[in-house]
Design a protein around this motif. Structure first.
Motif, PDB file in Angstrom:
ATOM      1  N   GLY A   1      87.048  12.447  40.030  1.00 56.75           N
ATOM      2  CA  GLY A   1      86.170  12.504  41.218  1.00 56.75           C
ATOM      3  C   GLY A   1      84.673  12.929  40.916  1.00 56.75           C
ATOM      4  O   GLY A   1      83.972  12.878  41.757  1.00 56.75           O
ATOM      5  N   ARG A   2      84.553  13.412  39.517  1.00 57.57           N
ATOM      6  CA  ARG A   2      83.221  13.681  39.089  1.00 57.57           C
ATOM      7  C   ARG A   2      82.337  12.398  39.120  1.00 57.57           C
ATOM      8  O   ARG A   2      82.459  11.563  38.495  1.00 57.57           O
ATOM      9  N   ARG A   3      81.054  12.630  39.599  1.00 57.58           N
ATOM     10  CA  ARG A   3      80.212  11.659  39.166  1.00 57.58           C
ATOM     11  C   ARG A   3      79.268  11.831  38.217  1.00 57.58           C
ATOM     12  O   ARG A   3      79.200  13.036  37.704  1.00 57.58           O
ATOM     13  N   PRO A   4      78.849  10.822  37.490  1.00 61.34           N
ATOM     14  CA  PRO A   4      78.027  10.913  36.555  1.00 61.34           C
ATOM     15  C   PRO A   4      76.677  11.447  36.647  1.00 61.34           C
ATOM     16  O   PRO A   4      76.235  11.742  37.728  1.00 61.34           O
ATOM     17  N   ARG A   5      75.932  11.962  35.593  1.00 64.21           N
ATOM     18  CA  ARG A   5      74.585  12.520  35.795  1.00 64.21           C
ATOM     19  C   ARG A   5      73.567  11.778  36.621  1.00 64.21           C
ATOM     20  O   ARG A   5      72.732  12.185  37.201  1.00 64.21           O
TER      21      ARG A   5
ATOM     22  N   ALA B   1      61.456  12.885  35.198  1.00 68.28           N
ATOM     23  CA  ALA B   1      62.523  13.287  35.253  1.00 68.28           C
ATOM     24  C   ALA B   1      63.959  12.609  35.467  1.00 68.28           C
ATOM     25  O   ALA B   1      64.799  12.583  34.911  1.00 68.28           O
ATOM     26  N   SER B   2      63.583  11.698  36.491  1.00 67.34           N
ATOM     27  CA  SER B   2      64.856  10.759  36.955  1.00 67.34           C
ATOM     28  C   SER B   2      65.138   9.724  35.787  1.00 67.34           C
ATOM     29  O   SER B   2      66.248   9.357  35.748  1.00 67.34           O
ATOM     30  N   ALA B   3      64.284   9.016  35.283  1.00 63.39           N
ATOM     31  CA  ALA B   3      64.708   8.294  34.143  1.00 63.39           C
ATOM     32  C   ALA B   3      65.146   9.016  32.793  1.00 63.39           C
ATOM     33  O   ALA B   3      66.057   8.380  32.217  1.00 63.39           O
TER      34      ALA B   3
ATOM     35  N   SER C   1      71.154  -0.637  39.848  1.00 65.54           N
ATOM     36  CA  SER C   1      72.117  -0.803  38.531  1.00 65.54           C
ATOM     37  C   SER C   1      73.207   0.372  38.691  1.00 65.54           C
ATOM     38  O   SER C   1      74.397   0.328  38.000  1.00 65.54           O
ATOM     39  N   LEU C   2      73.226   1.424  39.266  1.00 62.19           N
ATOM     40  CA  LEU C   2      73.994   2.653  39.518  1.00 62.19           C
ATOM     41  C   LEU C   2      75.372   2.142  40.197  1.00 62.19           C
ATOM     42  O   LEU C   2      75.079   1.881  41.327  1.00 62.19           O
TER      43      LEU C   2
ATOM     44  N   ARG D   1      74.274  12.053  40.094  1.00 56.82           N
ATOM     45  CA  ARG D   1      74.240  13.316  40.640  1.00 56.82           C
ATOM     46  C   ARG D   1      72.749  14.012  40.704  1.00 56.82           C
ATOM     47  O   ARG D   1      72.437  14.706  41.869  1.00 56.82           O
ATOM     48  N   ILE D   2      72.168  13.754  39.569  1.00 52.25           N
ATOM     49  CA  ILE D   2      70.701  14.132  39.627  1.00 52.25           C
ATOM     50  C   ILE D   2      69.679  12.921  39.645  1.00 52.25           C
ATOM     51  O   ILE D   2      68.344  12.929  40.273  1.00 52.25           O
TER      52      ILE D   2
END
Length: 129
Positions: A64-68, A116-118, A55-56, A71-72
């Motif tokens: 040009g910044r990617r969302p959190r 952490a990823s969730a 879904s990402l 990135r993480i």
């Protein structure tokens, strides 16, 4: 939202799994309820990670910044999938205490990186104006 719902259910089952294992006396043998909960948590975790990754979208703004999440969250999700996969493959061939400990460390690290990823995929709260 489906990925976060699956992640919430999996996190609750992982918590049940850890509590059930910690509360069971080793002399009593295997805790079947904890094992079934862990198996269901494993499947839900992998499904949640796959849904969240699929879904990402590239939701970067004009700067040009990617969302959190990108990135993480996405790298943590990939690490979690690798660790959970390593646990699944290696757990069938545990022959010594050392390899058993390594498999449990992979499982623990997989659970921690999953949670952490969730959390990284959760919507950010916007400050009130």
């Amino acid at each position: 939202m489906v990925g976060l719902a699956l992640a919430t259910a999996a996190t609750a089952l992982w918590a049940f799994f850890v509590v059930a294992l910690a509360a069971t006396d080793p002399a009593d043998g295997a805790n079947i309820g904890a094992g079934l909960g862990g198996l269901l948590a494993f499947v839900l975790s992998v499904a949640a990670l796959i849904v969240l990754l699929v879904s990402l979208r590239s939701q970067g703004d004009a700067s040009g910044r990617r969302p959190r999440e990108a990135r993480i969250g996405a790298p943590l999700a990939m690490v979690s999938l690798v660790l959970l996969g390593a646990f699944w493959v290696r757990s069938a061939s545990v022959s010594s205490v050392t390899s058993g400990t390594a498999v449990l460390v992979a499982l623990g690290a997989g659970i921690v990186t999953f949670v952490a990823s969730a959390v990284c995929f959760m919507p950010q709260r916007r400050p009130r104006a």
